[in-house]
Motif scaffolding. Structure first.
Motif, PDB file in Angstrom:
ATOM      1  N   PRO A  94     -12.774 -99.135  30.721  1.00  0.00           N
ATOM      2  CA  PRO A  94     -12.756 -98.763  29.302  1.00  0.00           C
ATOM      3  C   PRO A  94     -13.455 -99.821  28.450  1.00  0.00           C
ATOM      4  CG  PRO A  94     -10.560 -98.566  30.274  1.00  0.00           C
ATOM      5  CD  PRO A  94     -11.436 -99.255  31.281  1.00  0.00           C
ATOM      6  N   GLY A  95     -14.364 -99.390  27.616  1.00  0.00           N
ATOM      7  CA  GLY A  95     -15.106-100.314  26.757  1.00  0.00           C
ATOM      8  C   GLY A  95     -16.329-100.913  27.428  1.00  0.00           C
ATOM      9  N   GLY A  96     -16.526-100.616  28.717  1.00  0.00           N
ATOM     10  CA  GLY A  96     -17.689-101.120  29.439  1.00  0.00           C
ATOM     11  C   GLY A  96     -17.323-102.169  30.474  1.00  0.00           C
ATOM     12  N   LEU A  97     -18.244-102.440  31.366  1.00  0.00           N
ATOM     13  CA  LEU A  97     -17.996-103.356  32.480  1.00  0.00           C
ATOM     14  C   LEU A  97     -17.649-104.772  32.042  1.00  0.00           C
ATOM     15  CD1 LEU A  97     -20.846-102.215  34.904  1.00  0.00           C
ATOM     16  CD2 LEU A  97     -18.385-101.765  35.108  1.00  0.00           C
ATOM     17  N   PHE A  98     -18.210-105.226  30.937  1.00  0.00           N
ATOM     18  CA  PHE A  98     -18.017-106.606  30.492  1.00  0.00           C
ATOM     19  C   PHE A  98     -16.963-106.741  29.390  1.00  0.00           C
ATOM     20  CE2 PHE A  98     -22.201-106.271  32.356  1.00  0.00           C
ATOM     21  CZ  PHE A  98     -22.277-107.396  33.153  1.00  0.00           C
ATOM     22  N   ALA A  99     -16.191-105.661  29.138  1.00  0.00           N
ATOM     23  CA  ALA A  99     -15.234-105.670  28.033  1.00  0.00           C
ATOM     24  C   ALA A  99     -14.008-106.537  28.301  1.00  0.00           C
ATOM     25  CB  ALA A  99     -14.792-104.244  27.707  1.00  0.00           C
ATOM     26  N   THR A 100     -13.667-106.750  29.560  1.00  0.00           N
ATOM     27  CA  THR A 100     -12.497-107.575  29.870  1.00  0.00           C
ATOM     28  C   THR A 100     -12.919-108.835  30.610  1.00  0.00           C
ATOM     29  OG1 THR A 100     -12.103-106.389  31.932  1.00  0.00           O
ATOM     30  CG2 THR A 100     -10.955-105.579  29.989  1.00  0.00           C
ATOM     31  N   GLY A 101     -12.075-109.833  30.524  1.00  0.00           N
ATOM     32  CA  GLY A 101     -12.374-111.108  31.163  1.00  0.00           C
ATOM     33  C   GLY A 101     -13.244-111.979  30.275  1.00  0.00           C
ATOM     34  N   GLU A 102     -13.372-113.232  30.662  1.00  0.00           N
ATOM     35  CA  GLU A 102     -14.224-114.156  29.919  1.00  0.00           C
ATOM     36  C   GLU A 102     -15.538-114.315  30.662  1.00  0.00           C
ATOM     37  OE1 GLU A 102     -12.380-117.778  28.583  1.00  0.00           O
ATOM     38  OE2 GLU A 102     -10.417-116.815  28.618  1.00  0.00           O
ATOM     39  N   TRP A 103     -16.625-114.338  29.897  1.00  0.00           N
ATOM     40  CA  TRP A 103     -17.965-114.390  30.463  1.00  0.00           C
ATOM     41  C   TRP A 103     -18.753-115.554  29.891  1.00  0.00           C
ATOM     42  CZ3 TRP A 103     -19.042-111.143  34.387  1.00  0.00           C
ATOM     43  CH2 TRP A 103     -18.168-110.066  34.561  1.00  0.00           C
ATOM     44  N   GLN A 104     -19.478-116.219  30.746  1.00  0.00           N
ATOM     45  CA  GLN A 104     -20.406-117.268  30.334  1.00  0.00           C
ATOM     46  C   GLN A 104     -21.788-116.618  30.241  1.00  0.00           C
ATOM     47  OE1 GLN A 104     -20.675-120.481  33.178  1.00  0.00           O
ATOM     48  NE2 GLN A 104     -22.560-121.248  32.285  1.00  0.00           N
ATOM     49  N   GLN A 105     -22.416-116.721  29.077  1.00  0.00           N
ATOM     50  CA  GLN A 105     -23.738-116.136  28.905  1.00  0.00           C
ATOM     51  C   GLN A 105     -24.790-117.100  29.442  1.00  0.00           C
ATOM     52  OE1 GLN A 105     -24.032-112.950  27.987  1.00  0.00           O
ATOM     53  NE2 GLN A 105     -21.795-112.961  27.837  1.00  0.00           N
ATOM     54  N   THR A 106     -25.671-116.608  30.317  1.00  0.00           N
ATOM     55  CA  THR A 106     -26.742-117.426  30.875  1.00  0.00           C
ATOM     56  C   THR A 106     -28.066-116.684  30.708  1.00  0.00           C
ATOM     57  OG1 THR A 106     -26.880-116.551  33.147  1.00  0.00           O
ATOM     58  CG2 THR A 106     -25.075-118.121  32.667  1.00  0.00           C
ATOM     59  N   ALA A 107     -29.157-117.380  30.939  1.00  0.00           N
ATOM     60  CA  ALA A 107     -30.480-116.749  30.867  1.00  0.00           C
ATOM     61  C   ALA A 107     -30.665-115.699  31.961  1.00  0.00           C
ATOM     62  CB  ALA A 107     -31.567-117.817  30.993  1.00  0.00           C
ATOM     63  N   TYR A 108     -29.821-115.739  32.998  1.00  0.00           N
ATOM     64  CA  TYR A 108     -29.940-114.817  34.126  1.00  0.00           C
ATOM     65  C   TYR A 108     -29.035-113.604  34.001  1.00  0.00           C
ATOM     66  CZ  TYR A 108     -32.332-118.824  36.077  1.00  0.00           C
ATOM     67  OH  TYR A 108     -33.202-119.863  36.280  1.00  0.00           O
ATOM     68  N   GLY A 109     -28.101-113.652  33.071  1.00  0.00           N
ATOM     69  CA  GLY A 109     -27.124-112.592  32.884  1.00  0.00           C
ATOM     70  C   GLY A 109     -25.743-113.203  32.756  1.00  0.00           C
ATOM     71  N   PRO A 110     -24.756-112.426  32.347  1.00  0.00           N
ATOM     72  CA  PRO A 110     -23.400-112.953  32.201  1.00  0.00           C
ATOM     73  C   PRO A 110     -22.810-113.331  33.556  1.00  0.00           C
ATOM     74  CG  PRO A 110     -23.602-110.751  31.243  1.00  0.00           C
ATOM     75  CD  PRO A 110     -24.863-111.029  31.984  1.00  0.00           C
ATOM     76  N   VAL A 111     -22.012-114.392  33.571  1.00  0.00           N
ATOM     77  CA  VAL A 111     -21.341-114.866  34.777  1.00  0.00           C
ATOM     78  C   VAL A 111     -19.860-115.018  34.436  1.00  0.00           C
ATOM     79  CG1 VAL A 111     -21.140-116.840  36.346  1.00  0.00           C
ATOM     80  CG2 VAL A 111     -23.400-116.071  35.600  1.00  0.00           C
ATOM     81  N   PRO A 112     -18.957-114.598  35.318  1.00  0.00           N
ATOM     82  CA  PRO A 112     -17.534-114.800  35.027  1.00  0.00           C
ATOM     83  C   PRO A 112     -17.255-116.276  34.730  1.00  0.00           C
ATOM     84  CG  PRO A 112     -17.798-113.411  36.965  1.00  0.00           C
ATOM     85  CD  PRO A 112     -19.164-113.942  36.626  1.00  0.00           C
ATOM     86  N   ALA A 113     -16.542-116.541  33.652  1.00  0.00           N
ATOM     87  CA  ALA A 113     -16.287-117.918  33.218  1.00  0.00           C
ATOM     88  C   ALA A 113     -15.531-118.722  34.270  1.00  0.00           C
ATOM     89  CB  ALA A 113     -15.514-117.912  31.897  1.00  0.00           C
ATOM     90  N   HIS A 114     -14.759-118.066  35.115  1.00  0.00           N
ATOM     91  CA  HIS A 114     -13.965-118.752  36.134  1.00  0.00           C
ATOM     92  C   HIS A 114     -14.717-118.934  37.452  1.00  0.00           C
ATOM     93  CE1 HIS A 114     -13.410-114.496  37.090  1.00  0.00           C
ATOM     94  NE2 HIS A 114     -13.263-114.912  38.335  1.00  0.00           N
ATOM     95  N   ALA A 115     -15.980-118.541  37.527  1.00  0.00           N
ATOM     96  CA  ALA A 115     -16.731-118.565  38.791  1.00  0.00           C
ATOM     97  C   ALA A 115     -16.729-119.953  39.425  1.00  0.00           C
ATOM     98  CB  ALA A 115     -18.166-118.101  38.561  1.00  0.00           C
ATOM     99  N   GLY A 116     -16.496-120.005  40.733  1.00  0.00           N
ATOM    100  CA  GLY A 116     -16.531-121.264  41.467  1.00  0.00           C
ATOM    101  C   GLY A 116     -17.937-121.638  41.891  1.00  0.00           C
ATOM    102  N   ALA A 117     -18.855-120.661  41.833  1.00  0.00           N
ATOM    103  CA  ALA A 117     -20.264-120.891  42.156  1.00  0.00           C
ATOM    104  C   ALA A 117     -21.068-119.716  41.620  1.00  0.00           C
ATOM    105  CB  ALA A 117     -20.461-121.006  43.665  1.00  0.00           C
ATOM    106  N   TRP A 118     -22.312-119.962  41.295  1.00  0.00           N
ATOM    107  CA  TRP A 118     -23.227-118.873  40.950  1.00  0.00           C
ATOM    108  C   TRP A 118     -24.658-119.390  41.030  1.00  0.00           C
ATOM    109  CZ3 TRP A 118     -26.489-118.686  36.638  1.00  0.00           C
ATOM    110  CH2 TRP A 118     -26.266-119.630  35.631  1.00  0.00           C
ATOM    111  N   ALA A 119     -25.591-118.458  41.177  1.00  0.00           N
ATOM    112  CA  ALA A 119     -27.008-118.806  41.276  1.00  0.00           C
ATOM    113  C   ALA A 119     -27.815-117.986  40.291  1.00  0.00           C
ATOM    114  CB  ALA A 119     -27.513-118.553  42.694  1.00  0.00           C
ATOM    115  N   GLY A 120     -28.792-118.643  39.673  1.00  0.00           N
ATOM    116  CA  GLY A 120     -29.760-117.973  38.815  1.00  0.00           C
ATOM    117  C   GLY A 120     -30.996-117.665  39.648  1.00  0.00           C
ATOM    118  N   CYS A 121     -31.386-116.390  39.679  1.00  0.00           N
ATOM    119  CA  CYS A 121     -32.445-115.949  40.585  1.00  0.00           C
ATOM    120  C   CYS A 121     -33.593-115.268  39.836  1.00  0.00           C
ATOM    121  CB  CYS A 121     -31.872-114.958  41.593  1.00  0.00           C
ATOM    122  SG  CYS A 121     -30.460-115.613  42.519  1.00  0.00           S
TER     123      CYS A 121
END
Length: 169
Positions: A99-126
C-alpha cells in the motif's frame, strides 16, 4: 479461512522441469536491486565476479519496473538482504501487498544508484554494462563502481522455494 504451512499455489516437484528442480536445489542469496525512479526488484539469480573491475550479473524480468528504470538510468544498487528482510523481499517480489508503493514503508537512504534500505549491512553501486536474453529473463551485467559495508549482517538465502538463513557463519 485456512492458513497453510506450505504454498497452496506451488507447482508440485513432479510437474516442474528438471532444470527448475535443479535450480531449486541450489541455495541463492536474496538481494534487492533498486534504481533511480525509484523502482526495485527482489533478485536471487545473482552472481558477483571479482576482477578489475568487479562485476555483478543477474537474471532480471525485462518487463519489470526495475528494468525500465535501471536501463534508463544506466545504474542501480544491489543490497544483500538479511533474515529480518523477509517481508521486504516478498514486497519487492510482488508476493505481498505494498500500500502506497514499494518504498512507502521502512527507512531508505537515497543514493545516486537508487534507494537503499537504511539498515543495509552492505550494498553496491553498479553501472549497467550489458544485457542479453537468457532463458526466461535478461542476463544483466554491471560494473561495481562502489561497495559499502556499514555493518555485519547475516544473509537471507532462497532454497527449494523458501527463505532460509545460515546458522553457521
Amino acid at each position: 479461512m485456512t492458513i497453510h504451512s506450505t504454498d497452496p499455489f506451488a507447482v508440485p516437484d513432479g510437474d516442474k522441469s528438471p532444470v527448475r528442480r535443479l535450480r531449486g536445489r541450489l541455495a541463492a542469496p536474496v538481494t534487492l536491486w533498486t534504481a533511480p525512479g525509484p523502482a526495485g526488484l527482489t533478485v536471487s539469480s545473482v552472481l558477483v565476479a571479482d576482477g578489475d573491475p568487479g562485476r555483478v550479473l543477474g537474471l532480471i524480468d525485462e518487463e519489470s519496473d526495475f528494468w525500465d528504470a535501471a536501463s534508463r538510468a544506466g545504474r542501480f544498487a544491489v543490497t544483500p538482504l538479511t533474515p529480518a528482510d523477509r517481508q521486504l523481499a516478498d514486497r519487492f517480489a510482488g508476493l505481498m501487498p505494498a500500500p502506497g508503493g514499494l518504498f512507502a514503508t521502512g527507512e531508505w537512504q537515497q543514493t545516486a544508484y537508487g534507494p537503499v534500505p537504511a539498515h543495509a549491512g552492505a550494498w553496491a553501486g553498479c553501472r549497467l554494462s550489458a544485457e542479453r536474453p537468457c532463458g526466461w529473463a535478461l542476463l544483466v551485467e554491471a560494473v561495481v563502481e562502489e561497495a559499502f559495508f556499514p555493518g555485519p549482517a547475516a544473509p537471507l538465502v532462497h532454497f527449494r522455494g523458501r527463505y532460509a538463513e545460515l546458522t553457521d557463519r
